[in-house]
Design a protein around this motif. Sequence first.
Motif, PDB file in Angstrom:
ATOM      1  N   UNK A  67       0.840  -1.207   0.000  1.00 21.47           N
ATOM      2  CA  UNK A  67       0.000   0.000   0.000  1.00 21.47           C
ATOM      3  C   UNK A  67       0.875   1.257   0.000  1.00 21.47           C
ATOM      4  N   UNK A  68       1.491   1.533  -1.147  1.00 21.59           N
ATOM      5  CA  UNK A  68       2.505   2.584  -1.209  1.00 21.59           C
ATOM      6  C   UNK A  68       1.930   3.953  -0.853  1.00 21.59           C
ATOM      7  N   UNK A  69       0.741   4.255  -1.364  1.00 24.66           N
ATOM      8  CA  UNK A  69       0.144   5.562  -1.089  1.00 24.66           C
ATOM      9  C   UNK A  69      -0.100   5.731   0.408  1.00 24.66           C
ATOM     10  N   UNK A  70      -0.740   4.771   1.038  1.00 26.87           N
ATOM     11  CA  UNK A  70      -1.051   4.869   2.460  1.00 26.87           C
ATOM     12  C   UNK A  70       0.220   4.888   3.298  1.00 26.87           C
ATOM     13  N   UNK A  71       1.228   4.115   2.909  1.00 24.88           N
ATOM     14  CA  UNK A  71       2.469   4.071   3.679  1.00 24.88           C
ATOM     15  C   UNK A  71       3.212   5.400   3.594  1.00 24.88           C
ATOM     16  N   UNK A  72       3.221   6.025   2.424  1.00 26.87           N
ATOM     17  CA  UNK A  72       3.876   7.334   2.322  1.00 26.87           C
ATOM     18  C   UNK A  72       3.131   8.358   3.173  1.00 26.87           C
TER      19      UNK A  72
END
Length: 287
Positions: A67-72
Amino acid sequence: MSTTSVVTLNKGRDAHLARLIEGLARAAAAGEGPAECVVVEMGPAPEPLPETPFPLRRVDFPSAGLPLAAARNAGRAAAAGDVLVFLDVDCIPSAGLVPALSAAAAAHDALVCGPIRYLPAGAVRDGWQEADLLRTGLLHPARDFPASGVRETTNPGLFWSLAFAVRAATYDRLGGFDEGYDGYGAEDTDLAFRAAEIGVPVLLAGAPPAFHQHHLSCDPPLQHFVDIVRNARRFRARHGLWPMDGWLDAFARLGLIDANREPDITLLRGPSPDEIAAARVPPDRPF
């Protein structure tokens, strides 16, 4: 005087993370380090983080996928700096990269991308030197970075999230990355398109590079087939055009989707393990 937070994401790339941190520590020893580094761990936490000349903090963000968006966004929430520098975990920052990107973002209300030099397998060893990585690493031919200063691009599709800087206030004004993009693909292009809509441009900075460490990958990225198709549909619904069109065309040539994407992508089948293996990029090819 602005302060800079570096944010990176990790999931099972502990050796790459160690090199990234080493690069930041070398920069700090030369007086060019960040105010802090935030590491968002999407998988099991590795060994304790090393001692560094700057605060180094871990944010636990256990996830089944990527979940790249949420992790960033989780990294931004933990960061205290006025300027955010996002680095992919497989990127080793040169000594001057973070201060150059930070200065450009402080001076320009923009998404500021830094140049990347791609390294072949085996290029990074203990005791690595920047000069050796500069000789070995290759710039990506799709992006023409200036020798110095910044150059605005009118194509937000050229934005990449491997190494970029943005004011924290601007990131918040954009609402960060859209967490509706679940997994790999298009979340960074969406950020750049939404930024362009409110007058925040993409700038290519003539900065010292980040060095992309080689790792197993596929061309096209068949291992992310489901994520890419799902996120492409979300992007199309929001912006009216298909992102990642080169990958979608490659999927069509393999018979995974219909070549005609109007009005929507028609799924035909998923990639086989043999197809994924055949798509793996050879270790001597940097990108």
